[in-house]
Write a protein that holds these residues in place. Structure first.
Motif, short mmCIF file in Angstrom:
data_model
loop_
_atom_site.label_atom_id
_atom_site.label_comp_id
_atom_site.label_asym_id
_atom_site.label_seq_id
_atom_site.Cartn_x
_atom_site.Cartn_y
_atom_site.Cartn_z
N ALA A 40 55.69 123.75 35.38
CA ALA A 40 54.24 123.56 35.50
C ALA A 40 53.98 123.07 36.92
CB ALA A 40 53.74 122.57 34.46
N LEU A 41 53.90 123.99 37.85
CA LEU A 41 53.97 123.65 39.27
C LEU A 41 52.82 122.75 39.72
CD1 LEU A 41 55.03 127.12 40.69
CD2 LEU A 41 56.50 125.20 40.06
N ASP A 42 51.59 123.11 39.39
CA ASP A 42 50.46 122.31 39.85
C ASP A 42 50.49 120.92 39.23
OD1 ASP A 42 49.61 124.37 41.42
OD2 ASP A 42 47.90 124.92 40.17
N ARG A 43 50.85 120.84 37.96
CA ARG A 43 50.91 119.52 37.32
C ARG A 43 51.93 118.63 38.01
NH1 ARG A 43 54.13 119.37 31.96
NH2 ARG A 43 55.74 119.38 33.58
N ASP A 44 53.11 119.18 38.25
CA ASP A 44 54.15 118.37 38.88
C ASP A 44 53.85 118.09 40.35
OD1 ASP A 44 55.53 118.21 36.55
OD2 ASP A 44 57.19 119.50 37.14
N PHE A 45 53.26 119.06 41.03
CA PHE A 45 53.03 118.87 42.45
C PHE A 45 51.92 117.86 42.72
CE2 PHE A 45 51.34 120.13 46.66
CZ PHE A 45 52.52 120.03 47.40
#
Length: 475
Positions: A40-45
């Motif tokens: 979940a790239l945006d969540r983690d980033f």
């Protein structure tokens, strides 16, 4: 085969554990954070608070050197990054027609992605890798050591009596290994533990950059998969600069950088001021004209330095059984984007040699010799480049004299001349050192001709005048 203990779960640590396992070793990775990078790239980033990794949300450049390690040694990680949305861009695609290919051109490819994409791909591969144990939420609190006599050959070695690292300690107890890899960054704690174990201090070389960075993330509008190819994505003037970092999934970052003592820098934290200032540079104006969606506030970072840390002094290795990778050995300011490449090079070297008596003085000395030959020249290049930028920003001098003018002209000429661009790209992607690439007679002649045709050329003239800049930042 060796059992490798890796301290730290950033890019260098993940890559070391994975590459070691692919070489037939076993590995344990210890990371203080309780969570691993996910998909979940945006969540983690944007939502993952990582105080131990302040650079996690800053732009990263995966140069050709980094991409080549992934392509050649970790093709599944490379493929996963592309699946997650990373994009590749060849440097020679700057031109409307790609110049005829030369051997080595295949290495001049940028892998455009946020750091989280690389971390996610590495973590995914580790989860399926036999022989690797990942211990998230288990910080290393110290080292286990032994004192003895070791014999080796190499820089400063002979028969020596010293400290050998045999493992690490965590809240759950002691863990023994054949080799400990410090991938904990420049503030990971290993130096303090070595002092407590009675080791001589590491040899540290530090250079302040005097630069502060301000970054904001955006996403291109729906239906637009790429930003403009021109202008060039980095521009610098006499006192400030701007860079655009295209990344994955239509996301890009705009960055401004100024001197740490610039009185206008605090104003750049305000989004409206930041965008107004960024639009005064060609790359910022071109990308912000696309009506992209802001994804973050303006994020600042400063107090950066270039730091080289060596575990070998004039008497030989200060410790055996432990080697550093990534920022633990070479922390470089992000101006040239070298950090990930140097970390992956070191991780690969450790993995390929970990079975060669890793607790010996010879192993420690040979790793040091390799690092001095392979990593240190690029560290030194970073120091010189940052020194020139820092001095220019501090004095607000455009760099009109001799050498500065010629260096600036080389980069300007490259935007028009494919042969000069190729030389520039080979340096940028760590394929050739500057002394080799720029000494080529053909390159020198082309730059000289470019300058001769422009007798009034003034370098570093891109961007606003100081009076305009101060009005913008005052608003």
């Amino acid at each position: 085969m060796a059992h490798v203990l890796v301290v730290g779960g950033g890019v260098g640590g993940l890559a070391t554990a994975l590459l070691a396992a692919r070489q037939g070793h076993t590995a344990e990775l210890f990371e203080r954070d309780t969570r691993a990078p996910g998909t979940a790239l945006d969540r983690d980033f944007f939502g993952w608070r990582r105080p131990a990794v302040p650079q996690a949300t800053q732009p990263h450049a995966l140069l050709g050197a980094a991409r080549n390690v992934l392509r050649d040694d970790l093709p599944d990680v490379h493929a996963e990054m592309l699946r997650l949305g990373a994009r590749e861009r060849h440097e020679l695609d700057w031109f409307d027609v790609r110049p005829p290919a030369y051997p080595g051109d295949e290495d001049l490819v940028m892998l455009q992605a946020r750091r989280i994409v690389l971390e996610s791909a590495l973590a995914t591969a580790l989860r399926g890798e036999p022989g690797v144990v990942t211990r998230y939420g288990e910080p290393v609190t110290g080292l286990t050591t032994a004192t003895g006599t070791a014999t080796g050959t190499g820089t400063g070695t002979g028969t020596v009596t010293g400290v050998r690292v045999t493992g690490v300690t965590t809240p759950s107890g002691a863990h023994q290994g054949d080799l400990v890899v410090d991938a904990g960054g420049r503030r990971g704690g290993v130096e303090r533990w070595l002092t407590a174990a009675g080791c001589r201090p590491p040899v540290v070389e530090r250079h302040r950059t005097g630069l502060a960075y301000f970054c904001r993330w955006y996403r291109l509008p729906a239906g637009l998969t790429e930003g403009p190819r021109r202008p060039w994505t980095v521009a610098g003037g006499a006192f400030a600069g701007c860079a655009v970092f295209p990344a994955d999934n239509r996301v890009f970052a705009v960055t401004l950088f100024v001197h740490t003592e610039d009185t206008t820098r605090s104003a750049l934290r305000h989004p409206a001021v930041f965008e107004a200032a960024a639009r005064t540079f060609p790359p910022g104006a071109a990308w912000l004209a696309l009506d992209a969606e802001p994804l973050s506030d303006v994020m600042a970072t400063a107090s950066l330095d270039n730091r080289w840390s060596s575990l070998v002094d004039e008497r030989g290795p200060v410790v055996t059984g432990l080697v550093p990778v990534g920022d633990a050995i070479a922390h470089t300011n992000p101006t040239l984007g070298q950090g990930t490449s140097l970390a992956l090079w070191a991780a690969r070297r450790v993995a390929r040699t970990a079975g060669n008596d890793p607790g010996s003085a010879r192993f420690a000395a040979e790793y040091h010799d390799w690092a001095v030959r392979t990593l240190k020249p690029w560290f030194d290049y970073q120091v010189v480049a940052d020194g020139a930028i820092g001095e220019r920003f501090a004095t607000r001098a455009g760099g009109r004299a001799g050498t500065a003018r010629e260096v600036a002209a080389l980069f300007e000429c490259a935007l028009e001349d494919p042969e000069v661009m190729r030389a520039r790209a080979r340096v940028r992607h760590l394929a050739d050192p500057p002394a080799r690439a720029y000494a080529d007679p053909q390159v020198r002649a082309r730059v000289a001709g470019w300058l001769a045709a422009r007798p009034d050329y003034e370098p570093n003239a891109v961007g606003p005048e100081r009076e305009e800049w101060e009005k913008l930042t005052a608003g």
